[in-house]
Motif scaffolding. Structure first.
Motif, mmCIF file in Angstrom:
data_model
loop_
_atom_site.group_PDB
_atom_site.id
_atom_site.type_symbol
_atom_site.label_atom_id
_atom_site.label_comp_id
_atom_site.label_asym_id
_atom_site.label_seq_id
_atom_site.Cartn_x
_atom_site.Cartn_y
_atom_site.Cartn_z
ATOM 1 N N GLN A 295 7.950 -2.836 -12.633
ATOM 2 C CA GLN A 295 7.342 -1.913 -11.658
ATOM 3 C C GLN A 295 7.468 -0.464 -12.156
ATOM 4 O OE1 GLN A 295 6.065 -3.118 -8.824
ATOM 5 N NE2 GLN A 295 5.796 -1.354 -7.510
ATOM 6 N N LEU A 296 8.651 -0.124 -12.669
ATOM 7 C CA LEU A 296 8.890 1.237 -13.163
ATOM 8 C C LEU A 296 7.968 1.575 -14.336
ATOM 9 C CD1 LEU A 296 12.804 1.178 -13.115
ATOM 10 C CD2 LEU A 296 11.374 2.637 -11.704
ATOM 11 N N LEU A 297 7.757 0.608 -15.218
ATOM 12 C CA LEU A 297 6.910 0.842 -16.388
ATOM 13 C C LEU A 297 5.431 0.912 -16.006
ATOM 14 C CD1 LEU A 297 8.730 -1.547 -18.884
ATOM 15 C CD2 LEU A 297 8.512 0.920 -19.156
ATOM 16 N N VAL A 298 5.015 0.031 -15.130
ATOM 17 C CA VAL A 298 3.607 0.005 -14.719
ATOM 18 C C VAL A 298 3.226 1.294 -14.005
ATOM 19 C CG1 VAL A 298 2.009 -1.104 -13.103
ATOM 20 C CG2 VAL A 298 3.369 -2.500 -14.647
ATOM 21 N N ASN A 299 4.159 1.819 -13.206
ATOM 22 C CA ASN A 299 3.877 3.050 -12.451
ATOM 23 C C ASN A 299 4.155 4.317 -13.248
ATOM 24 O OD1 ASN A 299 2.961 1.952 -9.992
ATOM 25 N ND2 ASN A 299 5.061 1.452 -9.419
ATOM 26 N N ASP A 300 4.479 4.164 -14.545
ATOM 27 C CA ASP A 300 4.796 5.331 -15.391
ATOM 28 C C ASP A 300 5.991 6.113 -14.878
ATOM 29 O OD1 ASP A 300 2.689 4.726 -17.050
ATOM 30 O OD2 ASP A 300 1.284 6.036 -16.006
ATOM 31 N N ASP A 301 6.852 5.473 -14.085
ATOM 32 C CA ASP A 301 8.062 6.167 -13.642
ATOM 33 C C ASP A 301 9.018 6.334 -14.812
ATOM 34 O OD1 ASP A 301 7.500 6.511 -10.881
ATOM 35 O OD2 ASP A 301 7.816 4.381 -10.576
ATOM 36 N N ASN B 8 4.214 6.818 -8.152
ATOM 37 C CA ASN B 8 3.298 7.766 -8.814
ATOM 38 C C ASN B 8 1.838 7.446 -8.506
ATOM 39 O OD1 ASN B 8 5.313 9.253 -9.915
ATOM 40 N ND2 ASN B 8 5.260 8.255 -11.921
ATOM 41 N N HIS B 9 1.528 6.152 -8.454
ATOM 42 C CA HIS B 9 0.154 5.741 -8.157
ATOM 43 C C HIS B 9 0.006 5.308 -6.705
ATOM 44 C CE1 HIS B 9 -0.397 6.066 -12.381
ATOM 45 N NE2 HIS B 9 0.361 5.032 -12.693
ATOM 46 N N GLY B 10 0.961 5.718 -5.857
ATOM 47 C CA GLY B 10 0.969 5.273 -4.465
ATOM 48 C C GLY B 10 0.040 6.073 -3.566
ATOM 49 N N ALA B 11 0.010 5.634 -2.296
ATOM 50 C CA ALA B 11 -0.935 6.227 -1.343
ATOM 51 C C ALA B 11 -0.658 7.705 -1.110
ATOM 52 C CB ALA B 11 -0.854 5.469 -0.026
ATOM 53 N N LEU B 12 0.618 8.067 -1.009
ATOM 54 C CA LEU B 12 0.966 9.452 -0.693
ATOM 55 C C LEU B 12 0.547 10.393 -1.824
ATOM 56 C CD1 LEU B 12 2.222 10.957 1.645
ATOM 57 C CD2 LEU B 12 4.444 10.699 0.579
ATOM 58 N N ASN B 13 0.907 10.020 -3.058
ATOM 59 C CA ASN B 13 0.512 10.855 -4.202
ATOM 60 C C ASN B 13 -1.008 10.863 -4.375
ATOM 61 O OD1 ASN B 13 2.500 12.343 -5.723
ATOM 62 N ND2 ASN B 13 3.561 10.398 -6.000
ATOM 63 N N GLY B 14 -1.633 9.726 -4.079
ATOM 64 C CA GLY B 14 -3.090 9.640 -4.156
ATOM 65 C C GLY B 14 -3.738 10.611 -3.180
ATOM 66 N N ALA B 15 -3.203 10.656 -1.964
ATOM 67 C CA ALA B 15 -3.758 11.544 -0.939
ATOM 68 C C ALA B 15 -3.556 13.009 -1.323
ATOM 69 C CB ALA B 15 -3.088 11.251 0.398
ATOM 70 N N LEU C 241 -6.625 15.574 -1.977
ATOM 71 C CA LEU C 241 -6.781 16.808 -1.192
ATOM 72 C C LEU C 241 -6.666 18.052 -2.063
ATOM 73 C CD1 LEU C 241 -4.603 15.784 1.896
ATOM 74 C CD2 LEU C 241 -7.071 16.167 1.898
ATOM 75 N N GLY C 242 -6.340 17.843 -3.344
ATOM 76 C CA GLY C 242 -6.241 18.975 -4.267
ATOM 77 C C GLY C 242 -4.949 19.750 -4.127
ATOM 78 N N ILE C 243 -3.977 19.180 -3.427
ATOM 79 C CA ILE C 243 -2.692 19.873 -3.239
ATOM 80 C C ILE C 243 -1.853 19.804 -4.521
ATOM 81 C CG2 ILE C 243 -0.538 19.860 -1.892
ATOM 82 C CD1 ILE C 243 -2.254 18.768 0.459
ATOM 83 N N THR C 244 -1.919 18.683 -5.197
ATOM 84 C CA THR C 244 -1.184 18.548 -6.458
ATOM 85 C C THR C 244 -2.127 18.021 -7.532
ATOM 86 O OG1 THR C 244 -0.500 16.299 -5.902
ATOM 87 C CG2 THR C 244 1.039 18.062 -5.345
ATOM 88 N N GLU C 245 -1.759 18.288 -8.790
ATOM 89 C CA GLU C 245 -2.547 17.749 -9.904
ATOM 90 C C GLU C 245 -1.858 16.530 -10.500
ATOM 91 O OE1 GLU C 245 -3.394 20.779 -12.729
ATOM 92 O OE2 GLU C 245 -4.684 21.891 -11.364
ATOM 93 N N ALA C 246 -0.559 16.673 -10.701
ATOM 94 C CA ALA C 246 0.223 15.545 -11.229
ATOM 95 C C ALA C 246 0.986 14.902 -10.074
ATOM 96 C CB ALA C 246 1.187 16.051 -12.287
ATOM 97 N N PRO C 247 1.311 13.618 -10.186
ATOM 98 C CA PRO C 247 2.048 12.975 -9.093
ATOM 99 C C PRO C 247 3.432 13.590 -8.887
ATOM 100 C CG PRO C 247 1.890 11.527 -11.021
ATOM 101 C CD PRO C 247 0.996 12.687 -11.275
ATOM 102 N N LEU C 248 3.807 13.723 -7.620
ATOM 103 C CA LEU C 248 5.142 14.237 -7.308
ATOM 104 C C LEU C 248 6.148 13.100 -7.443
ATOM 105 C CD1 LEU C 248 4.567 16.337 -4.049
ATOM 106 C CD2 LEU C 248 4.984 17.192 -6.348
#
Lengths: 373, 285
Positions: A241-247, B127-134, B138-145
């Protein structure tokens, strides 16, 4: 005496009858529960890691013998040993998974017994390198059936880690701060190798003070470098999971853990660093006082006889097999995902079974301190 | 005869409590005094207080213990602040016939396993989750938090996990609040803030105390959420205890001792909470 009437029923249930029924149910419970006991009829209880029994083999074995194979999943050796120790002398399992370096520890703890090697045919299908290994025997009696080869590897994201790493030191590179992950117990020994100590513990069998110093140095390094690591993990699925998500982009793991990701086309590869890595062989052993000992031998015999069992095990478990024809039926990508190259194989070192007790006592304590520190 | 029947009927629950709750604790207390467990065959058991002394001697273990206590206290306060208005809305402001339905809607997610809920939060915060996606959409962030594997994700998960333990006692206390008292306070000129501070809060102190005690104890023993959502710097005492039981070097006595230290500490704090906020039964009747 008060009565309890059940709606729609003409019968009358007295309190005494209710209590009698309850008592009868209580007395009958053991008989009902007995049906699921460990020695109930044609069953075999196996404590194994995920994928260590190929599904097609299991299905064929159950159909041909009528023996139901019940699998209790294990994920690491220490909890499995604790469980088996707690269950002795009346174990609930017939076959357990034991790594080569732990065979003597399991035997000393009276949880496994020597194999009756005469009852198993097809020993010749296993690479003699493993059959003749000193860790496999206690007083010249073979203790288990070697199945798979596990090696600790450094896994990396090919797009984000350049150039490809060749040392465990990459895990301490500030460039990857907060983007690494490892199993503390295993990476402690890799760090020992990185620091020039003997992570196999073979050199410390008679030198516990030196072992303590080496472990302390590795422990202190890991505590000092804690900001470097994002996650201590125990379960391979968490690392995936960590690798797939680039964490994380760098991690210590076992070769088999990331094979699925490589097969799925993810930019993930692994290396055995130049300092070497700790390896061990996964084996199946018969548990002492196994409730279904005959079924256990039938199972092991059938496993050794099953056509293409080596690669079937590799595909289901993700590790290179110990069989002489290992890799014969694998595709090029599968070979890349599952097997170690000859150069990588030269770098692996087997964990010392002679030093296992010393290893456990020092490493386990250091793990707690790194975890809590 | 009736007496015998009553004894027989009581025997089941009493045996259940003794067998499922008291016996394991007694066994853990025994193991905490051993020098080694699981022991090798032939090892003669020796009893002592070494495991308890190890806790006092180790700054690392004490720090982990304090971290758990502080985090549990923070979670308890946050849970109270977030849940009280919710319970108030359901119990006081919504029509009586809808209250149970709203409560059911809030309870429903808790019918799933805690592990499933933890993985759901991982998917939400990754990083690819709903919150970072939103945030990116919305243009609030460029890279995932980085929202996972730190104190934030642990707190987020634990707060969610303990929500019910706070909500139910608060709802139970608020729903019993006599509406006439609030009307009377309003009639004599008390504003909303005054009614809340001088009537509602004092009369629901027993619910607050029960909720805080439950949440504190639950947070202190939480394992799955911090293990899955936490990172290298968020180890809680419960996880330290878990690692001791996973050891094959006979470290169960240390784990058992630490477990009992955690239990006794948690109960002491819970007792203090309930003592600080005794129920105001006289005013309720």
């Amino acid at each position: 005496m008060s009565d309890i009437r059940i709606a729609g029923d003409r019968s009358t249930v007295t309190r005494r009858a209710l209590l009698r029924a309850g008592a009868a149910a209580g007395l009958a419970a053991p008989a009902v529960l007995r049906a699921s006991r460990a020695d109930a009829g044609a069953v075999l209880n196996v404590t194994a890691y995920d994928g260590f029994i190929p599904p097609a083999f299991r299905q064929q074995f159950e159909q041909q013998t009528g023996i139901e194979v019940r699998v209790r999943l294990a994920s690491s050796q220490a909890p499995e040993l604790n469980l088996l120790v707690a269950e002795r002398p009346s174990p609930l399992t017939d076959i357990c998974t034991v790594t080569g370096n732990r065979i003597h520890q399991f035997f000393d703890a009276e949880v496994i017994e020597p194999l009756d090697a005469e009852r198993l045919r097809n020993w010749s299908r296993i690479d003699p390198l493993y059959i003749n290994a000193d860790w496999l025997a206690v007083d010249r009696a073979i203790m288990a059936v070697p199945l798979l080869l596990g090696a600790e590897v450094l896994v990396y994201n090919t797009q984000q880690v350049t150039p490809p790493p060749d040392s465990w030191g990459a895990m301490f590179n500030p460039r990857y701060k907060g983007r690494t992950a490892y199993v503390i117990e295993d990476f402690l020994q890799c760090t020992m190798l990185y620091q020039g100590a003997d992570g196999t513990f073979a050199a410390y069998v008679d030198h516990p003070a030196a072992a303590q110093r080496a472990v302390n140095a590795a422990r202190d390094r890991l505590i000092r470098e804690k900001p470097q690591v994002l996650k201590f993990y125990d379960d391979g699925a968490v690392l995936q999971q960590l690798l797939v998500n680039d964490d994380v982009v760098l991690a210590q793991t076992y070769a088999g853990t990331v094979s699925r990701l490589i097969l799925a086309g993810k930019p993930i590869r692994f290396v055995i660093p130049r300092e070497g890595s700790i390896s061990f062989v996964y084996n199946f052993a018969v548990v002492k006082n196994a409730p279904n000992r005959d079924n256990a031998y039938r199972f092991l015999d059938a496993l050794l006889a099953y056509p293409g069992i080596g690669d079937a095990l590799t595909r289901s478990a993700g590790y290179a097999s110990t069989f002489t024809d290992a890799g014969a039926s694998l595709t090029a990508l599968e070979r890349q995902a599952f097997l170690l190259t000859p150069d990588q194989l030269k770098r692996i070192r087997f964990a010392s079974y002679r030093a296992q007790k010393l290893n456990s006592s020092l490493i386990d304590r250091a793990v707690e301190e790194v975890n809590a520190g | 005869m009736a007496g015998a029947g009553r004894i027989l009927l009581l025997a089941g629950p009493v045996l259940w409590v003794a067998g499922a709750n008291v016996a394991p604790l007694v066994e853990m207390a025994r193991i905490s005094l051993l020098d080694l467990y699981p022991a090798a065959p032939g090892h003669a058991a020796r009893y002592g207080l070494e495991s308890y002394a190890a806790f006092l001697d180790s700054a690392i273990y004490r720090a982990s213990f304090l971290h758990s206590l502080v985090l549990s206290a923070v979670i308890t306060v946050l849970a109270l602040l977030m849940t009280y208005p919710l319970a108030y809305l359901i119990a006081i402001r919504s029509p009586a016939r809808h209250g149970a339905r709203y409560l059911l809607l809030l309870i429903a997610p808790f019918w799933t396993s805690e592990i499933v809920r933890a993985f759901a939060i991982m998917l939400l915060l990754s990083n690819h989750g709903a919150l970072n996606g939103a945030l990116r959409w919305l243009g609030i962030t460029e890279a995932p938090l980085p929202l996972l594997y730190d104190q934030f994700s642990v707190g987020f998960g634990m707060l969610y996990a303990v929500l019910l333990a706070m909500l139910l006692p608060l709802y139970a206390a608020l729903v019993r609040l006599p509406g006439e008292l609030l009307d009377a306070a309003a009639n004599v000129g008390a504003g909303p803030w005054s009614r809340l501070v001088r009537v509602t809060l004092p009369l629901t102190r027993d619910g607050i105390a029960a909720g805080c005690a439950l949440v504190f104890l639950t947070s202190l023993g939480a394992f799955a959420m911090p293990a899955l959502l936490g990172g290298a710097g968020t180890t809680l005492f419960s996880m330290t205890i878990g690692s001791l039981f996973a050891s094959s070097a006979g470290r169960w006595p240390l784990g058992a001792a630490f477990g009992l230290i955690l239990l006794v500490s948690g109960l002491a704090v819970a007792a203090a909470i309930t003592r600080l906020a005794p129920p105001h039964r006289a005013m309720m009747t």
